[in-house]
Enzyme design. Structure first.
Site, PDB file in Angstrom:
ATOM      1  CD  GLN A 185      36.254  47.998  35.172  1.00  0.00           C
ATOM      2  OE1 GLN A 185      36.636  48.611  34.171  1.00  0.00           O
ATOM      3  NE2 GLN A 185      35.463  46.941  35.085  1.00  0.00           N
ATOM      4  CB  CYS A 331      28.593  39.345  37.587  1.00  0.00           C
ATOM      5  SG  CYS A 331      30.093  40.274  37.356  1.00  0.00           S
TER       6      CYS A 331
END
Ligand SMILES: *Cc1c(COP(=O)(O)O)cnc(C)c1O
Length: 391
Positions: A185, A331
């Site tokens: 990220q 996820c």
């Protein structure tokens, strides 16, 4: 599509320049980068090596340090299982190996750790403080001379907090352990420098930085002298660390995305961070009972995670038609469970489930942010009223 997209931690679109760089490698320049008997292969290999240089430049590493993978999940598996399995291969007992990580890591770190634990390796999952940051003093007591690997992410994918990498590297190296960092990220916005920050292994992925899905890298600093057990065996590609025909178009796209990120991440970070701050300022000024999840600083500029008292993230998402936003990791979005990251901050399940994660794209406009703020400021009170106090 007139949707507002605020889910940049799940994925980002390909930059048009990335697509343009990739296209020829699907058609006329289709060679296999390992076919070095003819110009098709040479051309592909040259493009791969240029991309390798650019990805190395993204994280302050050397060309030869970059191992291309299918993404950060594979890179994390190669780092964690690769380091530990190489020690097992050399005859060390599982119980003599120790991995230290944080309870707020991505499943692509936590699950390989759990797998190793299953075969007898000891794993310590360090708690974080209520602001999401690890306390280096606490970490120092848990990393021992027997520790093999410390794995801590750079920027958290749910709450955006930036862990103190230099302090963590010093603790790991002080105990003789290697330091792995999942920087998936962070690379789009932060000037990560593996040499300056003393990071031995680093995972990154193209689709979080405006590149294509399905390509990433594990960057392994040669000077760290890490031994890795390959997880994909075969033709010996990537110095034997990751066999399999290289995804040449994807790698070229990753290289272009890395080049663009290096060129623009400082400006992007300042602009996107200001819009993120604007969003939070508007919510806080107009809505009672809103809470910032995770430290305000240091934080990824494109992340905001907000708890809304009296509503669930799920209800808000359903009400926010035409806004793409998520409660947490993609996820985990099919699971009804509260986010493990939010629970790790000490929130109860209801508070964790009342939270939404906003991930701003680098193309976000002021109008996008104002429009999202308007929608939330209108919706939250009405959702609260419709739930109402039970009489
Ligand atoms: C997205 C993400 C991953 C997984 O990356 P893939 O390339 O999709 O496998 C791993 N770690 C973090 C922190 C992420 O944000």
């Amino acid at each position: 599509m007139s949707r507002l997209y605020f889910d940049a931690h799940a994925t980002t679109p390909c930059d048009p320049q990335v697509v343009a760089a990739m296209l020829p490698f699907f058609t006329e320049r289709f060679g296999n980068a390992a076919s070095l008997q003819h110009p098709y292969g040479w051309e592909a290999q040259e493009a791969v090596e240029q991309a390798r240089q650019r990805v190395a430049g993204l994280v302050g590493a050397k060309l030869r340090d970059v191992v291309f993978t299918s993404g950060a999940t594979e890179a994390n598996n190669l780092a964690i299982r690769g380091v530990i399995e190489a020690q097992l291969d050399s005859g060390r007992a599982p119980a003599d190996l120790h991995v230290v990580t944080l309870i707020t890591e991505h499943p692509a770190v936590l699950d390989p750790c759990a797998r190793l634990e299953h075969v007898g390796v000891s794993v310590t999952r360090v708690p974080v403080q209520p602001d999401g940051l690890v306390d280096p003093e606490r970490l120092r007591t848990l990393v021992t001379p027997g520790t093999t690997l410390v794995s801590v992410m750079a920027g958290n994918n749910e709450i955006g907090v930036l862990q103190p990498l230099a302090a963590i590297a010093a603790i790991a190296h002080g105990a003789g352990a290697w330091f792995h960092c999942d920087a998936s990220q962070a690379t789009g916005y932060l000037a990560i420098d593996m040499a300056a920050q003393d990071i031995d292994l680093l995972s990154c992925t193209a689709h979080k930085i405006y590149g294509p899905k399905g390509v990433g890298a594990l960057v392994v600093r040669r000077s760290s002298k890490v031994t890795l057990a390959a997880q994909h065996l075969g033709g010996g590609h990537e110095r034997g660390l990751r066999s399999g025909t290289l995804n040449v178009p994807g790698i070229v796209g990753f290289g272009e995305a890395a080049r663009l990120a290096v060129a623009r991440r400082a400006d992007d970070g300042a602009r996107v961070g200001a819009l993120r701050d604007r969003l939070w300022a508007r919510l806080r000024a107009s809505l009672p009972g809103v809470h910032l999840r995770g430290a305000a600083t240091p934080r990824l500029p494109h992340n905001l995670n907000v708890g809304f008292d009296g509503v669930t993230g799920r209800d808000l998402i359903l009400a926010l038609t035409d806004v793409a936003v998520s409660p947490g990791a993609a996820c985990a979005s099919t699971s009804a469970d509260a986010s493990h990251v939010l629970l790790a901050l000490g929130l109860d399940e209801a508070a964790a489930k009342s939270s939404l994660r906003f991930g701003l794209l680098r193309t976000v406009t002021e109008a996008d942010v104002e429009s999202l703020a308007d929608r939330l400021i209108e919706l939250v009170p009405s959702l609260r009223a419709s739930r109402g106090p039970k009489r």
